[in-house]
Write a protein that holds these residues in place. Sequence first.
Motif, PDB file in Angstrom:
ATOM      1  N   THR A  26       0.825  -1.208   0.000  1.00  0.00           N
ATOM      2  CA  THR A  26       0.000   0.000   0.000  1.00  0.00           C
ATOM      3  C   THR A  26       0.859   1.257   0.000  1.00  0.00           C
ATOM      4  O   THR A  26       0.614   2.180  -0.776  1.00  0.00           O
ATOM      5  N   ARG A  27       1.859   1.304   0.876  1.00  0.00           N
ATOM      6  CA  ARG A  27       2.712   2.503   0.975  1.00  0.00           C
ATOM      7  C   ARG A  27       3.331   2.859  -0.374  1.00  0.00           C
ATOM      8  O   ARG A  27       3.478   4.028  -0.707  1.00  0.00           O
ATOM      9  N   ARG A  28       3.698   1.830  -1.124  1.00  0.00           N
ATOM     10  CA  ARG A  28       4.329   2.055  -2.420  1.00  0.00           C
ATOM     11  C   ARG A  28       3.345   2.645  -3.432  1.00  0.00           C
ATOM     12  O   ARG A  28       3.734   3.389  -4.319  1.00  0.00           O
ATOM     13  N   GLU A  29       2.069   2.328  -3.302  1.00  0.00           N
ATOM     14  CA  GLU A  29       1.077   2.695  -4.317  1.00  0.00           C
ATOM     15  C   GLU A  29       0.197   3.896  -3.956  1.00  0.00           C
ATOM     16  O   GLU A  29      -0.381   4.507  -4.839  1.00  0.00           O
ATOM     17  N   VAL A  30       0.055   4.211  -2.671  1.00  0.00           N
ATOM     18  CA  VAL A  30      -0.879   5.262  -2.262  1.00  0.00           C
ATOM     19  C   VAL A  30      -0.494   6.613  -2.836  1.00  0.00           C
ATOM     20  O   VAL A  30      -1.336   7.310  -3.398  1.00  0.00           O
ATOM     21  N   ASP A  31       0.750   7.006  -2.689  1.00  0.00           N
ATOM     22  CA  ASP A  31       1.157   8.342  -3.136  1.00  0.00           C
ATOM     23  C   ASP A  31       1.340   8.448  -4.650  1.00  0.00           C
ATOM     24  O   ASP A  31       1.497   9.535  -5.181  1.00  0.00           O
ATOM     25  N   THR A  32       1.308   7.314  -5.326  1.00  0.00           N
ATOM     26  CA  THR A  32       1.488   7.358  -6.779  1.00  0.00           C
ATOM     27  C   THR A  32       0.170   6.982  -7.459  1.00  0.00           C
ATOM     28  O   THR A  32      -0.649   7.835  -7.741  1.00  0.00           O
ATOM     29  N   TRP A  33      -0.050   5.711  -7.678  1.00  0.00           N
ATOM     30  CA  TRP A  33      -1.205   5.234  -8.434  1.00  0.00           C
ATOM     31  C   TRP A  33      -2.534   5.587  -7.771  1.00  0.00           C
ATOM     32  O   TRP A  33      -3.431   6.124  -8.423  1.00  0.00           O
ATOM     33  N   TYR A  34      -2.696   5.315  -6.494  1.00  0.00           N
ATOM     34  CA  TYR A  34      -3.979   5.525  -5.819  1.00  0.00           C
ATOM     35  C   TYR A  34      -4.403   6.989  -5.854  1.00  0.00           C
ATOM     36  O   TYR A  34      -5.576   7.300  -6.003  1.00  0.00           O
ATOM     37  N   GLU A  35      -3.462   7.889  -5.741  1.00  0.00           N
ATOM     38  CA  GLU A  35      -3.783   9.320  -5.761  1.00  0.00           C
ATOM     39  C   GLU A  35      -4.281   9.780  -7.125  1.00  0.00           C
ATOM     40  O   GLU A  35      -4.913  10.828  -7.223  1.00  0.00           O
ATOM     41  N   THR A  36      -4.000   9.022  -8.175  1.00  0.00           N
ATOM     42  CA  THR A  36      -4.469   9.420  -9.514  1.00  0.00           C
ATOM     43  C   THR A  36      -5.915   9.002  -9.753  1.00  0.00           C
ATOM     44  O   THR A  36      -6.516   9.432 -10.739  1.00  0.00           O
ATOM     45  N   LEU A  37      -6.467   8.172  -8.878  1.00  0.00           N
ATOM     46  CA  LEU A  37      -7.821   7.668  -9.066  1.00  0.00           C
ATOM     47  C   LEU A  37      -8.866   8.676  -8.604  1.00  0.00           C
ATOM     48  O   LEU A  37      -8.646   9.409  -7.636  1.00  0.00           O
ATOM     49  N   GLN A  38      -9.983   8.673  -9.298  1.00  0.00           N
ATOM     50  CA  GLN A  38     -11.127   9.481  -8.866  1.00  0.00           C
ATOM     51  C   GLN A  38     -11.806   8.739  -7.718  1.00  0.00           C
ATOM     52  O   GLN A  38     -12.133   7.564  -7.836  1.00  0.00           O
ATOM     53  N   LYS A  39     -12.007   9.445  -6.606  1.00  0.00           N
ATOM     54  CA  LYS A  39     -12.642   8.863  -5.424  1.00  0.00           C
ATOM     55  C   LYS A  39     -13.819   9.737  -5.003  1.00  0.00           C
ATOM     56  O   LYS A  39     -13.818  10.932  -5.264  1.00  0.00           O
ATOM     57  N   PRO A  40     -14.822   9.144  -4.353  1.00  0.00           N
ATOM     58  CA  PRO A  40     -15.960   9.954  -3.906  1.00  0.00           C
ATOM     59  C   PRO A  40     -15.528  10.973  -2.848  1.00  0.00           C
ATOM     60  O   PRO A  40     -14.544  10.761  -2.132  1.00  0.00           O
ATOM     61  N   SER A  41     -16.263  12.036  -2.733  1.00  0.00           N
ATOM     62  CA  SER A  41     -15.910  13.112  -1.795  1.00  0.00           C
ATOM     63  C   SER A  41     -15.910  12.648  -0.349  1.00  0.00           C
ATOM     64  O   SER A  41     -15.220  13.218   0.494  1.00  0.00           O
ATOM     65  N   TRP A  42     -16.638  11.601  -0.039  1.00  0.00           N
ATOM     66  CA  TRP A  42     -16.776  11.126   1.336  1.00  0.00           C
ATOM     67  C   TRP A  42     -15.719  10.102   1.734  1.00  0.00           C
ATOM     68  O   TRP A  42     -15.740   9.592   2.852  1.00  0.00           O
ATOM     69  N   HIS A  43     -14.768   9.798   0.848  1.00  0.00           N
ATOM     70  CA  HIS A  43     -13.787   8.758   1.193  1.00  0.00           C
ATOM     71  C   HIS A  43     -12.947   9.206   2.390  1.00  0.00           C
ATOM     72  O   HIS A  43     -12.619  10.383   2.528  1.00  0.00           O
ATOM     73  N   PRO A  44     -12.631   8.257   3.272  1.00  0.00           N
ATOM     74  CA  PRO A  44     -11.813   8.608   4.443  1.00  0.00           C
ATOM     75  C   PRO A  44     -10.415   9.050   4.006  1.00  0.00           C
ATOM     76  O   PRO A  44      -9.936   8.627   2.945  1.00  0.00           O
ATOM     77  N   PRO A  45      -9.760   9.866   4.813  1.00  0.00           N
ATOM     78  CA  PRO A  45      -8.386  10.260   4.470  1.00  0.00           C
ATOM     79  C   PRO A  45      -7.460   9.031   4.522  1.00  0.00           C
ATOM     80  O   PRO A  45      -7.689   8.102   5.301  1.00  0.00           O
ATOM     81  N   ASN A  46      -6.422   9.056   3.714  1.00  0.00           N
ATOM     82  CA  ASN A  46      -5.511   7.913   3.627  1.00  0.00           C
ATOM     83  C   ASN A  46      -4.912   7.523   4.971  1.00  0.00           C
ATOM     84  O   ASN A  46      -4.730   6.340   5.242  1.00  0.00           O
ATOM     85  N   TRP A  47      -4.602   8.497   5.812  1.00  0.00           N
ATOM     86  CA  TRP A  47      -3.953   8.196   7.086  1.00  0.00           C
ATOM     87  C   TRP A  47      -4.846   7.367   8.008  1.00  0.00           C
ATOM     88  O   TRP A  47      -4.364   6.713   8.925  1.00  0.00           O
TER      89      TRP A  47
END
Length: 168
Positions: A26-47
């Motif tokens: 997850t750590r490897r992908e969150v700041d790169t690939w995952y951040e490029t995805l469109q997510k709903p406004s209500w999604h919890p913060p990554n932390w």
Amino acid sequence: MMPPWAPAAGFILLPHAGNFLGGLITRREVDTWYETLQKPSWHPPNWMFGPVWGTLYTSMGYGSYLVWKELGGFNEKAVVPLGLYAGQLALNWAWTPLFFGARKIGWAFAEILLLSGTVAATTVHWYPINKTAAYLMFPCLAWLTLSSVLNYCIWRDNTGKKKKGKLN
């Protein structure tokens, strides 16, 4: 001689093994690939995901210890309730490599639905054995509900879009 608290500690720590390995992916992908995805406004913060899953793994681990203790260890009576637990734990650990590692959002959605059903079945089987253990699974069921809807929305909103990797 084993200290009396050792089995409880082992059951509590076991779920964290997969969480640790999943965290590396997850750590490897969150700041790169995952951040490029469109997510709903209500999604919890990554932390929030790390502490929530850490708490859920601790509570389900302790619940599994209560069931194990109530049933007198690993025996014939424990096959279904602890087998379901082992199955949901394996499914839990598999979601992260599927979603973040393989970037298969649709397959991850199907997997999280199977996981949710297995957690529900585990909870139902634990209830007559140890009510506290079953109640300890309720927060996991609630979080899986949120996570399932989030997974679905990410899949729906990003299907067919090329974003540094596969999305099907």
